[in-house]
Design an enzyme around this catalytic site. Structure first.
Site, PDB file in Angstrom:
ATOM      1  CG  ASP A 133      -2.000  -1.064   1.169  1.00 28.53           C
ATOM      2  OD1 ASP A 133      -1.766  -2.111   0.532  1.00 28.53           O
ATOM      3  OD2 ASP A 133      -3.080  -0.852   1.760  1.00 28.53           O
ATOM      4  CE  LYS A 136      -7.010  -1.337   2.371  1.00 22.98           C
ATOM      5  NZ  LYS A 136      -5.678  -1.801   2.777  1.00 22.98           N
ATOM      6  CE  LYS A 145      -5.287   1.963   2.260  1.00 22.60           C
ATOM      7  NZ  LYS A 145      -4.217   1.233   2.975  1.00 22.60           N
TER       8      LYS A 145
END
Lengths: 289, 338
Positions: free
Chosen positions: B147, B265, B229
Site C-alpha cells: 500500500d 479499497k 485506495k
C-alpha cells in the site's frame, strides 16, 4: 393584534445529549383521567434502546473517572435546575392520568428534588462507608474500594412517575455508573421534561439517557442485552419481572427489582440503594517497615 | 522493455465530476432495505473483503500475532454461537517492520494475504530512493501487497508527471526475483485532494501509471490486480461514499476502454456493518452489471478486487451476525480486540 398560535412542546427522547424523535417514528398519546389527549410523547423502540446503551457505554470511562466531588456537584446542579422547572414538572404530572391534583404534584416535585440533593451528597461519601480497610495477618495494608459497575438500565413504574424515576436513577449516577432510563408510556411527560434538566446540568453526553416507551416491549431487550451491566427497576408486573430475571441470568447483570415501595419514605434514601451497582475491588499494599 | 504500447489513451484532462450529483447518488445507496438472509450474506462478504489493519506507533510483535490469529479466524466462538465457521478476512495490513512477524504467524500456505504500507507511509515525504528501498524490503520480507502513498505535494502543485513516474518506479520495485509482482495499492489520500475533480484526476493517473508497468512487462488484460485506495486513515475525512463512487467510475471507464481490471479499497472511517453494506450496494450498482472476460460474476464483488481497510469494522460485523442469530444485543467484550 392577531391571535397568537399555540406553541406546544414536542416531547422527545434524550439520547447521547441530544433530543431525537424515536427512530421508529411512533408516538404515544398521553391522556388525562377523562381520556382526552393532552400531548404526544415519543414511543421508543428497541433500536432507540440500542443507541442509548451505546451512548452510555461510550460515556462510562469519562463519568466513572471523574472526581466524586464533580459528580456530586453535577447532581446538585440538576436539583437546582429541577427547582427552576418546578412549574413545568408539576404541570407535566397533573396532565397525565397518574397524578390527581396540583397539590400532590407539587409535593412530588419537592420530594424528587430533595432526593436528588440527598444522593448528590452521597457521591463523595459512599466509598468511605461501603469500602473498607481490612485486617490481614501480615505486613500489608488491605483496602476494598467500591467502584461503579457500568451501564445500568433504570426501569420506572408509572406511579409516581417523577419521584420513582429520581429515586431509582440518582443512586445509580452518583457512584459513577451511566444510565439508560425507561419511563413507562402511561405517564411519560415528567420524564421528558426531566431530560431538559439533565441536558442543562453539565452531565457529559450519554451519562444519562431517557427513553419513554412501552415496558412490555423494551424490557425483554433490556434483559438479554449483553452490554447492560445492571438493572434497577420497580413495580414490574409478575410476568415482566420473570422475563427480566430469566434474561439477566444469561450475562449475570446486577439486578434489583423493588416491589411495594413507599416512595416518600426515608427507606429510599439508604446507601444500600447505591451498593448493588458497585464492584468491590480489593488491593494489597506492602506496609513500610 | 517488452510488450506493446497502449492503444487506448484516456482523454486528458480527466472528465470533471458533478459534486452535487455525486453526493446525491452516493446518498441513494444508503436507502436500500437489506434484511435477514441478504444481510447475513452481505456481512459475510464484507468480512471476507477486510484488510484487517493496525498502523500505530505502538504496534508490537505480539499485537500483530494476535491480529493474524483474528484474521484467520475472526471469532473463536463462531461455531458455538452462529453454528458455522466464519470466513477468513482477505488480508492483514501492517507496517513494513512487522511483515516478517506476519509471515511467521500465518505460515507458508497462508490464505490471508499480507499487505504492508510502504513508501514512507503515511506522509510519503521522503526521498524517492528511501521510498523505493522501503518497498523492496517489504516485498523481500514476504509482503503480498504493497500500500503506497502518492506524493500529494507534487500532485497538488500540478507536477503530475512526477507523481506518475514515482508510481511506476514503486510498481517496478514490487517485482520479485521470479518476475511476479506484489500487488500494488495506490493511496490517493483523498482527504487532502480538496475536490472530486482532483480525486478523479489522481485516480486516472494512478490507474494509468500502474498499467504502464504491466504494458512494459507484457502482462495482458485483465492485468496485475492492483488497487486504488482512498486514504491512509491518518487524515480526516478518510473514505467517504462520494469519493469512492468517483473512484469506482474511474475504474469502470478504464475497464471499458482497455479491458483491464483495477481493484478498489476504501479505507478509514468505515466503522459499522451498516456502512459496509452501503459500500457493497454502491459497488453492486456502479460495477455489478459490468461483465469481464474470464470472470463468472462481477470481479469487484470478490476480495480479489474490492477491500475494506478497517480495524473496528470487523467486530461490528461480528456483533451484527451474533445479534441476527441470537436476538441478543452483544457487548464489546464478547469479541477480541486485535
Amino acid at each position: 393584534m392577531p391571535e397568537r398560535l399555540d406553541v406546544l412542546k414536542t416531547y422527545k427522547l434524550f439520547i447521547d445529549g441530544k433530543f431525537p424523535r424515536s427512530e421508529s417514528g411512533r408516538s404515544i398519546e398521553v391522556k388525562d383521567r377523562k381520556g382526552s389527549v393532552v400531548a404526544h410523547a415519543s414511543h421508543a423502540s428497541r433500536k432507540d434502546l440500542r443507541e442509548a446503551v451505546e451512548a452510555a457505554r461510550r460515556a462510562f470511562p469519562g463519568w466513572s473517572g471523574s472526581s466524586a466531588l464533580l459528580r456530586g456537584q453535577i447532581l446538585y446542579r440538576a436539583a437546582e435546575m429541577m427547582e427552576g422547572k418546578r412549574a413545568e414538572l408539576a404541570q407535566a404530572l397533573t396532565a397525565g392520568r397518574g397524578s390527581t391534583g396540583s397539590r400532590q404534584a407539587q409535593a412530588e416535585v419537592s420530594l424528587a428534588v430533595d432526593r436528588l440533593v440527598h444522593f448528590a451528597g452521597w457521591a463523595d461519601k459512599f466509598s468511605q462507608v461501603l469500602g473498607c480497610h481490612n485486617a490481614v495477618a501480615g505486613p500489608y495494608y488491605n483496602f476494598t474500594f467500591a467502584e461503579p459497575t457500568g451501564v445500568v438500565c433504570v426501569v420506572c413504574p408509572p406511579v409516581p412517575p417523577l419521584l420513582s424515576l429520581i429515586s431509582l436513577l440518582a443512586p445509580v449516577l452518583c457512584s459513577g455508573n451511566t444510565a439508560v432510563v425507561i419511563a413507562d408510556a402511561a405517564d411519560p411527560l415528567s420524564a421528558a421534561v426531566l431530560a431538559e434538566v439533565i441536558a442543562t446540568s453539565d452531565f457529559p453526553a450519554g451519562v444519562c439517557n431517557i427513553l419513554t416507551g412501552d415496558l412490555d416491549e423494551l424490557v425483554p431487550f433490556v434483559a438479554t442485552h449483553r452490554d447492560i451491566d445492571g438493572v434497577h427497576a420497580a413495580g414490574l408486573s409478575g410476568d415482566l419481572a420473570k422475563t427480566l430475571r430469566a434474561g439477566v441470568a444469561e450475562n449475570i447483570k446486577r439486578t434489583v427489582v423493588h416491589s411495594e415501595v413507599e416512595w416518600d419514605s426515608a427507606a429510599c434514601e439508604s446507601p444500600w440503594w447505591i451498593e448493588p451497582f458497585l464492584e468491590m475491588k480489593t488491593v494489597w499494599h506492602p506496609a513500610s517497615a | 522493455m517488452t510488450g506493446s504500447p497502449p492503444d487506448v489513451m484516456l482523454p486528458r484532462p480527466s472528465v470533471s465530476v458533478d459534486a452535487v450529483m455525486a453526493a446525491q447518488r452516493a446518498a441513494e445507496f444508503t436507502k436500500r432495505s437489506i434484511k435477514k438472509d441478504a444481510k447475513v450474506a452481505g456481512l459475510l462478504m464484507a468480512l471476507s473483503m477486510l484488510d484487517l489493519t493496525t498502523l500505530e506507533g505502538k504496534d508490537s510483535v505480539e499485537k500483530v500475532r494476535g491480529l493474524c490469529r483474528k484474521a484467520v479466524r475472526p471469532w473463536d466462538r463462531d461455531e458455538a454461537v452462529l453454528g458455522y465457521r466464519l470466513p477468513s478476512v482477505a488480508a492483514v495490513c501492517v507496517y513494513p517492520a512487522l511483515v516478517g512477524t506476519c509471515v511467521e504467524a500465518l505460515g507458508p500456505d497462508r490464505r490471508v494475504k499480507i499487505a504492508s504500507v510502504a513508501t514512507g507511509f503515511p506522509s510519503g515525504q521522503f526521498p524517492l530512493e528511501v521510498r523505493l528501498d522501503d518497498t523492496r524490503r517489504a516485498v523481500a520480507d514476504g509482503a503480498d501487497e504493497i500500500d503506497m502513498v502518492i506524493n500529494r505535494g507534487a500532485f497538488l502543485a500540478g507536477r503530475h508527471d512526477e507523481v506518475a513516474d514515482e508510481i511506476r518506479e514503486v510498481k517496478r520495485a514490487c517485482r520479485r526475483e521470479d518476475g511476479s509482482f506484489a500487488h500494488l495499492k495506490v493511496i490517493l489520500e483523498t482527504g487532502e485532494l480538496e475536490t472530486l475533480d482532483q480525486v478523479r484526476r489522481a485516480s486516472d493517473l494512478a490507474i494509468r501509471a500502474m498499467a504502464d508497468v504491466d504494458f512494459e512487462t507484457g502482462i495482458p488484460a485483465p492485468g496485475t490486480p492492483d488497487f486504488i485506495k482512498t486514504s491512509t486513515g491518518k487524515v480526516q475525512p478518510a473514505a467517504t461514499m462520494p469519493v469512492t463512487l468517483v473512484m469506482l467510475e474511474a475504474i469502470r471507464e478504464w475497464h471499458a476502454a482497455t479491458g483491464r481490471v483495477v481493484g478498489m479499497k476504501p479505507a478509514g472511517g468505515i466503522r459499522t456493518a451498516k456502512q459496509a453494506l452501503h459500500y457493497l450496494v454502491m459497488v453492486n450498482e456502479a460495477l455489478g452489471p459490468v461483465r469481464v472476460d474470464g470472470f463468472d460474476g462481477c470481479p469487484w464483488l470478490t476480495p480479489d478486487y474490492f477491500r475494506f481497510g478497517a480495524s473496528t469494522l470487523c467486530n461490528d460485523i461480528l456483533r451484527q451476525l451474533a445479534w441476527l442469530k441470537s436476538g441478543r444485543y452483544q457487548a464489546g467484550y464478547d469479541f477480541s480486540e486485535a
